[in-house]
Motif scaffolding. Structure first.
Motif, mmCIF file in Angstrom:
data_model
loop_
_atom_site.group_PDB
_atom_site.id
_atom_site.type_symbol
_atom_site.label_atom_id
_atom_site.label_comp_id
_atom_site.label_asym_id
_atom_site.label_seq_id
_atom_site.Cartn_x
_atom_site.Cartn_y
_atom_site.Cartn_z
ATOM 1 N N ILE A 99 0.857 -1.175 0.000
ATOM 2 C CA ILE A 99 0.000 0.000 0.000
ATOM 3 C C ILE A 99 0.897 1.229 0.000
ATOM 4 O O ILE A 99 2.044 1.169 0.404
ATOM 5 C CB ILE A 99 -0.918 0.048 1.225
ATOM 6 C CG1 ILE A 99 -0.078 0.073 2.493
ATOM 7 C CG2 ILE A 99 -1.880 -1.084 1.247
ATOM 8 C CD1 ILE A 99 -0.772 0.732 3.622
ATOM 9 N N GLU A 100 0.337 2.340 -0.474
ATOM 10 C CA GLU A 100 1.105 3.571 -0.456
ATOM 11 C C GLU A 100 0.510 4.506 0.590
ATOM 12 O O GLU A 100 -0.684 4.763 0.598
ATOM 13 C CB GLU A 100 1.074 4.227 -1.830
ATOM 14 C CG GLU A 100 2.106 5.323 -1.944
ATOM 15 C CD GLU A 100 2.243 5.839 -3.363
ATOM 16 O OE1 GLU A 100 2.807 6.918 -3.538
ATOM 17 O OE2 GLU A 100 1.767 5.144 -4.281
ATOM 18 N N THR A 101 1.360 4.998 1.480
ATOM 19 C CA THR A 101 0.871 5.845 2.565
ATOM 20 C C THR A 101 0.772 7.289 2.080
ATOM 21 O O THR A 101 1.317 7.637 1.044
ATOM 22 C CB THR A 101 1.831 5.816 3.756
ATOM 23 O OG1 THR A 101 3.002 6.560 3.403
ATOM 24 C CG2 THR A 101 2.223 4.409 4.108
ATOM 25 N N PRO A 102 0.092 8.141 2.858
ATOM 26 C CA PRO A 102 0.046 9.560 2.518
ATOM 27 C C PRO A 102 1.433 10.189 2.473
ATOM 28 O O PRO A 102 1.617 11.217 1.848
ATOM 29 C CB PRO A 102 -0.779 10.168 3.643
ATOM 30 C CG PRO A 102 -1.553 9.061 4.209
ATOM 31 C CD PRO A 102 -0.745 7.829 4.007
ATOM 32 N N GLU A 103 2.403 9.574 3.151
ATOM 33 C CA GLU A 103 3.769 10.104 3.095
ATOM 34 C C GLU A 103 4.483 9.647 1.827
ATOM 35 O O GLU A 103 5.690 9.829 1.685
ATOM 36 C CB GLU A 103 4.583 9.637 4.316
ATOM 37 C CG GLU A 103 4.145 10.237 5.634
ATOM 38 C CD GLU A 103 2.982 9.480 6.244
ATOM 39 O OE1 GLU A 103 2.611 8.413 5.714
ATOM 40 O OE2 GLU A 103 2.419 9.956 7.243
ATOM 41 N N VAL A 131 5.182 6.683 0.905
ATOM 42 C CA VAL A 131 6.096 5.573 1.089
ATOM 43 C C VAL A 131 5.298 4.298 0.848
ATOM 44 O O VAL A 131 4.150 4.193 1.261
ATOM 45 C CB VAL A 131 6.657 5.564 2.519
ATOM 46 C CG1 VAL A 131 7.423 4.293 2.777
ATOM 47 C CG2 VAL A 131 7.541 6.760 2.726
ATOM 48 N N ILE A 132 5.914 3.380 0.140
ATOM 49 C CA ILE A 132 5.217 2.125 -0.113
ATOM 50 C C ILE A 132 5.524 1.166 1.027
ATOM 51 O O ILE A 132 6.683 0.901 1.337
ATOM 52 C CB ILE A 132 5.655 1.527 -1.459
ATOM 53 C CG1 ILE A 132 5.160 2.436 -2.577
ATOM 54 C CG2 ILE A 132 5.103 0.131 -1.626
ATOM 55 C CD1 ILE A 132 5.556 2.015 -3.944
ATOM 56 N N LEU A 133 4.474 0.692 1.667
ATOM 57 C CA LEU A 133 4.653 -0.247 2.781
ATOM 58 C C LEU A 133 4.296 -1.640 2.312
ATOM 59 O O LEU A 133 3.382 -1.825 1.524
ATOM 60 C CB LEU A 133 3.733 0.112 3.930
ATOM 61 C CG LEU A 133 4.090 1.350 4.729
ATOM 62 C CD1 LEU A 133 3.071 1.524 5.833
ATOM 63 C CD2 LEU A 133 5.469 1.202 5.323
ATOM 64 N N GLY A 190 -4.369 0.206 5.048
ATOM 65 C CA GLY A 190 -3.358 0.200 6.094
ATOM 66 C C GLY A 190 -3.814 0.915 7.348
ATOM 67 O O GLY A 190 -3.068 1.031 8.310
ATOM 68 N N ARG A 233 15.353 1.761 0.403
ATOM 69 C CA ARG A 233 14.807 1.024 -0.736
ATOM 70 C C ARG A 233 15.524 1.412 -2.013
ATOM 71 O O ARG A 233 15.925 0.569 -2.801
ATOM 72 C CB ARG A 233 13.320 1.348 -0.915
ATOM 73 C CG ARG A 233 12.451 0.469 -0.101
ATOM 74 C CD ARG A 233 11.365 -0.186 -0.934
ATOM 75 N NE ARG A 233 10.584 -1.065 -0.066
ATOM 76 C CZ ARG A 233 9.558 -0.626 0.653
ATOM 77 N NH1 ARG A 233 9.206 0.637 0.611
ATOM 78 N NH2 ARG A 233 8.902 -1.460 1.416
ATOM 79 N N ASN A 245 10.228 -1.132 7.370
ATOM 80 C CA ASN A 245 8.878 -1.283 6.851
ATOM 81 C C ASN A 245 7.899 -1.576 7.988
ATOM 82 O O ASN A 245 6.839 -0.963 8.078
ATOM 83 C CB ASN A 245 8.871 -2.415 5.829
ATOM 84 C CG ASN A 245 7.503 -2.663 5.256
ATOM 85 O OD1 ASN A 245 7.027 -1.904 4.431
ATOM 86 N ND2 ASN A 245 6.841 -3.701 5.712
ATOM 87 N N HIS A 287 2.091 3.988 11.246
ATOM 88 C CA HIS A 287 0.973 4.389 10.403
ATOM 89 C C HIS A 287 -0.352 3.961 11.025
ATOM 90 O O HIS A 287 -1.296 4.735 11.126
ATOM 91 C CB HIS A 287 1.182 3.697 9.048
ATOM 92 C CG HIS A 287 0.169 4.029 8.017
ATOM 93 N ND1 HIS A 287 0.141 5.228 7.363
ATOM 94 C CD2 HIS A 287 -0.839 3.301 7.505
ATOM 95 C CE1 HIS A 287 -0.857 5.225 6.491
ATOM 96 N NE2 HIS A 287 -1.459 4.066 6.563
ATOM 97 N N LYS A 341 -8.634 9.745 2.167
ATOM 98 C CA LYS A 341 -7.589 9.411 3.125
ATOM 99 C C LYS A 341 -7.675 10.372 4.291
ATOM 100 O O LYS A 341 -7.506 11.577 4.116
ATOM 101 C CB LYS A 341 -6.211 9.541 2.468
ATOM 102 C CG LYS A 341 -5.931 8.370 1.549
ATOM 103 C CD LYS A 341 -4.508 8.375 1.085
ATOM 104 C CE LYS A 341 -4.234 7.120 0.259
ATOM 105 N NZ LYS A 341 -2.948 7.146 -0.370
#
Lengths: 297, 359
Positions: free
Chosen positions: A35-39, A41-43, A129, B56, B69, B76, B352
């Motif tokens: 998933i891609e976060t609002p920051e 960054v791909i988690l 997420g 990364r 991660n 998060h 979001k």
């Protein structure tokens, strides 16, 4: 460049490395969810498989049974002496809560973990997420009664047919069940003080990429989980490859008989001096090609 | 150009600090922290996210990536957690959100009414005129129970039709009020359970919901018709009229919510089937929750008011008032304070929530 990647590929296939986020190969069947976060960054999350979830379910089931039987055995007789009817009514309400409320309350209010899930180290989160909130928790656990048809046959079928192992309740509520590994910072790798870097005269001008160096670093750090023979064999592949690439002119026995030590030497050679070396090479090149004067004009 | 070890050495204190936050707040929610701590936490979350991206892109090792991660993933999860709720949220739900959602999806409710009340009426009419047909629908032991029930005392409730159809009623024999408490527990367990199941089975393309509605409609109708044909009409009707208002309506409400689930899969519209199920599902479950609340009210009425020894006339009038209350509640609650018309308490899948949890 391409040659370095092929080394990496060799090492990766042998050491079962997961593909990275940015690779453009077709996705393998795996338990990864990205998933891609609002920051931005791909988690990567590790999904929990059916077996883990079944185990958690069993633990929860045992807990629920024990609680209900305990109530029936100890609490009820005590209450029945005073108000038998009220006690029975209360018991029936508790039974209802046990059937319909156990998961909803535990997942909705305790960050997506029932007791069984907590023991198995798995957690329910929303697909983005985000933590699960009350209504999705209600929905996913009401639909449980549909999933539970044929001993969870429907739920399991749905899990096997969806990419993220979701049962019908998960699909409706937009949730996934993930594994939570324990956080541990990778150990400091081997002490490299005793390792001598390679002699500059024995190698050519090839520079291994950062990925290769990291791979060596981690491989050496993990060497104790492999048997000696297996570790030796794996290290041999990469060591031989690197030796060819570097045009290594030293003792070939060092490569074939002590591949681990050779890899460590390569690592030592390039990881600590690399930055300064590059700088030197660049400035050397600039001087030779007369860029210095060029700039002065 | 920085090498991996220098990088780790430099960033490690921040990672450790972030870990402390995660473990320290894993038991409680973020909203209990001081303002500056929250600021620090959010700063750390961004920093660690950045570190993860750095590592990364440089390809600095699988272990390190998975560690960071997990760190970011947990952060998060904590950072975007919902603020804790309280009783006022429940009040707002019952008084505003549920009735509004219900009205926004009234078509499903009306369809469920058709599937429930029409078979009920038909089977009532048919059985009342041909009592011999009742035995085709109602199991033998339940039939004999009704006969004895209405011949000696009218305490028990003839219409707790369960899907199994053979729920034996618990024995509580001490004082009258005490026995009623047992019945209240029984009704809650049985009726709310059936309604929730009726809703949940809607996910099987609505088939489960339709079946439950038809079955319960036919069964309840047959029971009513049979009992009245045996000459217990006055006693029976005065018994069921009060709680019937909440109970029968709530069954149709839960059925309507189940039909929403099924229809979201059958007619997804512009979305994919899964997206449609998620969006409609969140509305549907909030409607089903309202039905559950109504059924708890019905169970209390059924246990403590319906069997009381007042005159049938009084029961009829109270029952009529209750029917009116149910109608007014579903039709008008939350209507006047309709500021937005959008009551979904959940952010949709596309949104979001990018705000700090309010401290």
């Amino acid at each position: 460049m391409a040659t370095a990647t092929s080394e990496l590929d060799l090492a990766q296939t042998s050491a079962v490395y997961q593909e990275e986020v940015y690779s453009n190969q077709p996705r393998k069947l795996s338990l990864d969810m990205q998933i891609e976060t609002p920051e931005n960054v791909i988690l990567t999350y590790q999904l929990a498989g059916p077996a883990q979830r079944y185990l958690a379910y069993l633990i929860d089931l045992i807990i629920r049974m024990v609680v209900m039987i305990g109530l029936l055995m100890f609490v009820m007789p005590m209450m029945s002496l005073v108000l038998p009817g009220t006690a029975l009514g209360l018991f029936l309400v508790l039974m209802f809560l046990n059937t319909w409320g156990y998961y909803t309350i535990s997942e909705g209010f305790f960050k997506g973990q029932s007791i069984g899930k907590h023991f198995c180290g798995i957690r329910v989160i929303r697909e983005g997420g985000y933590p699960i909130t009350f209504w999705p928790a209600v929905l996913r656990n009401l639909v449980r009664s549909a999933d539970a048809i044929m001993f969870y046959g429907i739920g399991i079928t749905s899990m096997l047919l969806t990419r993220r192992f979701q049962r019908l309740g998960d699909l409706a509520a937009g949730t996934v069940v993930i594994q939570e590994r324990s956080l541990k910072l990778p150990r400091k790798p081997v002490i490299l003080d005793k390792i001598k870097p390679l002699d500059k005269n024995e190698i050519g001008s090839f520079l291994p990429r950062d990925e290769v160096l990291s791979l060596i670093d981690e491989f050496i750090g993990r060497r104790h989980v492999l048997t000696y023979e297996r570790g030796h064999a794996l290290a041999g592949i990469l060591a031989q490859n690197l030796a060819d690439r570097l045009h290594y002119s030293g003792d070939p026995k060092k490569v074939t008989h002590y591949p681990m030590a050779f890899l460590a030497a390569v690592y030592k050679t390039f990881s600590f001096s690399q930055a300064e070396e590059e700088q030197d090479v660049v400035s050397e090149y600039l001087k030779q090609s007369g860029f210095g004067e060029f700039h002065d004009e | 150009m920085m090498n991996k070890h220098k990088f780790i050495q430099q960033r490690r204190p921040q990672w450790k600090r972030f870990e402390e936050f995660l473990y320290g707040t894993s038991r409680k929610s973020l909203s209990k922290l001081e303002a500056e701590q929250i600021t620090e936490f959010s700063r750390l979350l961004r920093e660690v996210s950045h570190d993860l991206a750095t590592i990364r892109s440089r390809g600095w090792g699988h272990d390190l990536i998975s560690y960071l991660n997990d760190l970011v993933a947990r952060g998060h999860n904590l950072f975007y957690g919902a603020p804790p709720s309280n009783l006022s949220v429940f009040y707002r739900y019952v008084s505003l959100e549920f009735p509004r959602l219900f009205r926004a999806n009234i078509g499903y409710f009306l369809t469920a009414c058709l599937l429930f009340f029409l078979p009920l009426g038909i089977s009532w009419y048919v059985v009342q005129n041909n009592p011999s047909l009742a035995s085709r629908v109602i199991p033998e032991e339940i039939m004999s129970r009704f006969d004895t029930m209405y011949s000696d005392h009218g305490e028990s409730d003839p219409d707790n039709a369960s899907e199994e159809g053979s729920e034996s009623e618990p024995e509580g024999r001490s004082s009258f009020g005490d026995e009623r408490a047992t019945m209240a527990g029984f009704y809650i367990n049985n009726n709310v359970g059936i309604a929730l199941k009726c809703f949940a089975l809607g996910i099987l393309l609505g088939i489960g919901t339709v079946y439950t509605l038809l079955f319960n409609g036919i069964f309840l109708g047959a029971v009513s018709g049979y009992v009245i044909s045996q000459g217990h009409g006055e006693r029976f009707l005065s018994f069921v009229i009060s709680h019937g208002s909440f109970e029968l309506t709530a069954i149709a409400v839960a059925g309507g919510a189940g039909l929403m689930l099924g229809n979201a899969l059958i007619h997804p519209g512009q979305r994919t089937r899964f997206q449609s199920l998620q969006v409609r599902g969140l509305e549907a479950v909030q409607i089903a929750g309202g039905a559950a609340v109504m059924l708890v009210v019905a169970a209390l009425i059924e246990a403590f008011w319906s069997p009381s020894d007042v005159s049938p006339m009084l029961k009829y009038s109270v029952g009529s008032v209750l029917w009116l209350i149910v109608f007014l509640y579903l039709a008008f609650a939350g209507l006047q304070s309709d500021e937005t018309g959008e009551t979904a308490a959940q952010p949709g899948p596309s949104e979001k929530p990018g705000e700090l949890p309010s401290a």
